[in-house]
Structures are given as C-alpha cells and as structure tokens.
Scaffold this active site. Sequence first.
Site, PDB file in Angstrom:
ATOM      1  N   LYS A   1       6.676   0.483   7.028  1.00 23.24           N
ATOM      2  CA  LYS A   1       6.339   1.761   6.406  1.00 23.24           C
ATOM      3  C   LYS A   1       7.621   2.545   6.175  1.00 23.24           C
ATOM      4  CE  LYS A   1       2.596   3.884   7.066  1.00 23.24           C
ATOM      5  NZ  LYS A   1       1.404   4.622   7.421  1.00 23.24           N
TER       6      LYS A   1
ATOM      7  N   GLY B   1       0.811  -1.212   0.000  1.00 22.82           N
ATOM      8  CA  GLY B   1       0.000   0.000   0.000  1.00 22.82           C
ATOM      9  C   GLY B   1       0.838   1.251   0.000  1.00 22.82           C
TER      10      GLY B   1
ATOM     11  N   ASP C   1      -6.211  12.049  11.059  1.00 19.58           N
ATOM     12  CA  ASP C   1      -6.577  11.508   9.751  1.00 19.58           C
ATOM     13  C   ASP C   1      -7.420  10.248   9.922  1.00 19.58           C
ATOM     14  OD1 ASP C   1      -6.782  11.498   7.032  1.00 19.58           O
ATOM     15  OD2 ASP C   1      -4.747  10.786   6.644  1.00 19.58           O
TER      16      ASP C   1
END
Length: 650
Positions: free
Chosen positions: A360, A339, A457
């Site tokens: 990440k 992703g 977020d």
Amino acid sequence: MVTKLTLQLLLTTLILTTTKTSASVFNNVTCTNTKTFSPNTTFHSNLKTLLSSLSSNVINDVRFFHTTSGKDSDKVYGLYMCRGDVPFALCRECVGFATLKIPSSCPSSKEAVIWYNECLLRYSYRFIFSKMETWPRYKIEIPMGDPGLLQSRGFYAGLRSVLNELPKEAAVSLSGFNKYAVKQENASVSVTLYGLAQCTPDLSAGDCRRCVDDAVEELPKACCGGSIGETVLFPSCFVRYETYPFYQHSGASASITTSVNGGRNIPTHVIAIIVVLVVILVAISCIGCCLLWIKSKKTRKASDRENLVLEFNNSESLEFDFATIEMATSMFSEDSKIGKGGYGQVYKGILPCGQEIAVKRLSKTSGQGAEEFKNEVMLIAKLQHRNLVRLIGFCLEEQEKILIYEYVPNKSLDHFLFDSKKQKQLTWPERYSIIKGIARGILYLHEDSRLKIIHRDIKPSNVLLDNNMIPKISDFGMARMVDIEQIQGYTNRVVGTYGYMSPEYAMHGQFSVKSDVFSFGVMVLEIISGKKNSCTFESCRIDDLLSYAWNQWKGESPFEMLDPIMQESYAPNEVEKCVQIGLLCVQENPDDRPTMGTIVSYLNNVSIDMPFPMEPAFFMHGRTRRNSAEHQSYSGHSTNHSFSSSVRPR
Ligand SMILES: *[C@@H]1O[C@H](CO)[C@@H](O)[C@H](O)[C@H]1NC(C)=O
Ligand SMILES: *[C@@H]1O[C@H](CO)[C@@H](O)[C@H](O)[C@H]1NC(C)=O
Ligand SMILES: *[C@@H]1O[C@H](CO)[C@@H](O)[C@H](O)[C@H]1NC(C)=O
C-alpha cells in the site's frame, strides 16, 4: 527477458548494499585470486550449478547447507550459513542476494567468500568442509559515538565477560548442533552489551572454539579500542558485539546454552545418553515436521506462507528497502496494481524469497513524521489475529510511506456480495461464518489486543476473503499510522464511508468502539440481504436497508430480508438472530448498541436472550435533510464542529 530480470536483481543488490537497510546487510566479499578460471569452461558451469543449488536449497530451518558440483579437477565445493537467529525468509533472501553478488564481484576467481550481516556464503575448487579457516578475514568497527560510554567503567569489563564466554558457548551451544551463542551483559546502568558468536556447524567443538577465540583476539584487548560495536568475519566463524540487541532473542537457545555450559561435571556417558536421546527426538520431530509439511502443502498452500509471514514479523526486520519493494512490484507497474483505497494505491508484489505481498503506497499528503510513523507501524504489526490482514512491514523513502501486508488471494467481500454471479458462491453457512469471523476480528481490535483500535471504516470492501473464505479485516490502525493526532475520541477528518458511519461520527466526528459496532451492524444486514445500504449523506431514502430491515422485523417477517438465492437453505434461528443483532447495532444512541464482546457471545450462544431493538438510527430522523453546504464540509478534510452541533437532529 531473463537477462533483464537478472540485471534488475543485480541492480537491486547493488542498491541494497549501499543503502541502509535492516534486511540482508552486505559486509564484504573477498576473492582469493591465486587461481582463476576462464569463462565457458566446465568449472564455470559447475560453479553456476552450485550457486543455484545453494540458493534453491534454503529450506525452512536449514541455516547451514553444503554441497558440491561436478567432478575431478572441475569440482566446486560450496556452502552457506545463516546467522542463528534470522528468520527463514530473511535467510533465504540473504542467500539469494549472495549467490547473485558473488559471481559479479569475483568473476573468475576459483575461490571466494561473501559476508552479510545475516549470512555467509563461500565456494572453492578445494575441499573446504569441516575445516577451520580464519583467512581471509574482515573486520567492521563502529566508532565511539558517545564518549560517555568510555567513561562507564563497566564497558570493557562487561565486554570481556561477554567475549570470554562466547567461544565456550558457541562450541557447545544447542547440544553442539548449532554452534551459535549469544550473550548479554550489563556494562552499566544504561548500557547493555550484546555479543554473538557462530561457527559453521561442520566444525568440531574444538575447532569452533579456536576459531571464535581467534576472532575475539581481533577485538580490543583492554581499554580504549574506541569502538562501541565490532564484527569480525572469518570463513569458518564470526563474532560480533554491539550496545543494542542486534540479534533476536530466542529464550530456548539461551537456556539450552547455559544448561549445557553449567553441566560440565556430568559424566561423559550421561552426556552420550542425552545426546542420543536428543538425536532421536530431533529425528522424530523432523519426520513429524516433514509429514505435516507434506500434508499441509497438499491441503493448503497458503499455510506455509502464513508461517513464513509469522517468522518475518517478529523482528526488527519490519523495515523494507525501497529497492526491494520496487523490484517486488515491478516498479509499481500498472499490471501489479490491485486496488485503490482511501489512503493510496495498492499493488501486488512478490519478494525475492517468493512471498506474495500487498503493497500500500500511501498518498503523499500525510504529514506525520517518519519516527512516529515507524512507531505506530511497529505497534500495529504486533496485532495478529486470524481475522485480521497481517501487516508485515513498512518502507520509508524520502516522500514515500509504504505499508506491506500479507497478500490475501480472494477479493474483498463486496465483490462477492454485490455481484449477481458471485453472490451464488456465498451460501448461508458461509455468510454466517463470515459474520462471526468479522465480529471476532473487531472484538480483538477493540478489547483483546493491547492497543485499543477503533477501525472507523468497517465495510465489505475492507473485509478480504482468503482461499477458505475466512474473512480478514484490512485497513485497521490507518488513522494511527497516518494521522497521529487522531487517537483521541474526536477528529477533524472524517475517514469513514457514508452508509456505514454512525450518526454521531458522521455529524460530529465523534468516534468510539460503538461507531464500529454501527458499521458492523450495517454490514451484517448487507450480508444477510445481499443489498447495499443505499443511504448517502444527502438523501437517506425511506426504503434504505436499515428501514427495510426494521419494517421486516416489525412485521415479524425477518426472512423476507434474505438474499433470494438463499431462500431454500438457511437456518431460521441464525438468520433471525443476525437480523436482530444487525438492528441492535444500528441504534441511534451509542449506549443502546451492544459491545463487540456481547455480539460475539450472542453469535456463539444459542440460548442467550437478546434485547429487542428499537427503530434504528437515520430512520427516526429519516426525514431530516441536510443541505449541501453541510455535505461539503463533511466530505472535505475538516469539519466545523460548532456548525455540526447546531444541526444535530436531537
Ligand atoms: C573487503 O575487504 C578487503 C580487506 O579489508 C578490502 O580490501 C576490500 O576492498 C573489501 N571489499 C569490499 C567489496 O568491500
Ligand atoms: C561464452 O558463451 C557465450 C554464449 O554461450 C558467448 O556469447 C561468449 O562469447 C563465450 N565466451 C567465450 C570467452 O568464449
Ligand atoms: C541488567 O539490568 C536490568 C535492568 O537494569 C535488569 O533487569 C537485569 O536483570 C540486568 N541483567 C543482568 C544480567 O545483570
């Protein structure tokens, strides 16, 4: 293929040993060259079998394991021992590295021993179990970095006191099962000494004590050894002291150590009874653990992974070596990419111990210094909640900043919510429990954790679902980790997503827990309706989700909102409550929005009275059009505050 992998592993091992790393620090390998074997002999294949059986037998909580392979003159004896405090995952990793490194370092030796900070491993052609051996030996000294330490008179007195106690305590520690002892002593106001001794548990108490005594002899006698940290490694035991806590504190083992030590006057038969009782207790708990283990393995594979992660997390071992991460993600290959988030690419990886991780890799723009980054990661990693994706660690390498998370098997909530096929998998009870789970996760971030974290977020693509459809919030604390100056209530970089952002945040960069509440409200309405809030910054269509929800609510037909696939089976009171909560959360004025604590109590409590919502934000001023110049200033990295405030629709 296999050889390529082995090569890569070897390479990584080599790199690991040469770079600074907090996991599996290599110290020395010594081959006893007196006897050698030839390639492709029975002994060689026995040795291979032995090493693979050692590395595959690193089972939870087994820090010492010995075994043999082959018979007669080709028999090989081998053992490994992990340091008493290292978590299981690290133990497994260390033994894994050791079994790879030892054959390459000692290709034809019939006897060898390898030491890491976290474990030792040895094999031999002769019987080596339950025998105290102090050769070969290896010593590491950390030279005095700070001469002021020498002047602190307490240093050597403190060291003496630590070292004198260790042999006794190691010999009897943990009722004689573990042969592991740690001790700490204040050398001066500013310096604390930490010592550790451990014997292979197959030694008798007397042998252990002699072994540790011998190792301590190697350390400086009185003054001026000139070292502030030393390690002495023997095949049967090791001793180490430092001026920082290099081992993990375990309150349990320390207290047991002292209580056994303090009770030397207890008659032997009492000790015998205690030992028998302890053995029985241990046996019972072992059986219990095994049953539980088998059960949990059957029911849920993910649970032992969670335990593993748990153990991994409570230490200084948060820092991962770059090579380990490269290996885990096959050099950040396209195949392992899962992703792309606002902060960089995300990869799936597998650690040497078998644990799956999400990696990440932050984009290289963040300007924060390494120390600040580390500190923030340490803080964020302490946040642990069932509804949060767990941060396992980080990796820093020149320009690279990498975050390592637990891997959550299912995709994010938006993949289910907005996909016509997968939508069907989400029944109302499931959606309701997802809403509750997310609410609890945000509440923890806002109020229950020691840090007050505003997510900024919240949206379905930042909610991951595990195998049991339990929601786990991801990407929290990013602002803290990436951009340190953003901890205050104002930002010059809006990081949220349009459609979920509260008006005051989108327009003024002003955020608070109530901006998260707003985003949560939008998401709740989306979960109920299966529709995406289509509001973009330029055009807030009058039929967007919020106004639609408001109109249905006003028209007293909240059930119209429901995703059509659930029209049959739902609990009307739950749906109504969720619509009401959703609308309360998206009120224009932050003060009118409930806190997460209040929301959780609404969700948990059937009879609680909720206030009635007013028209939601954006709707009242839905006709307010923003020009495109303003739009550009928001989507960029800086916002012109004075300009923004002049267009505030109030
Ligand atoms: C291990 O220690 C021995 C003895 O100090 C030394 O000769 C040898 O070079 C060391 N080996 C490695 C790989 O560090
Ligand atoms: C050992 O076996 C491998 C393959 O099994 C072979 O390639 C190698 O030449 C053999 N080495 C010796 C010394 O016989
Ligand atoms: C060491 O010092 C700290 C603070 O200076 C104190 O809290 C602690 O009790 C001391 N420990 C010992 C063993 O004296």
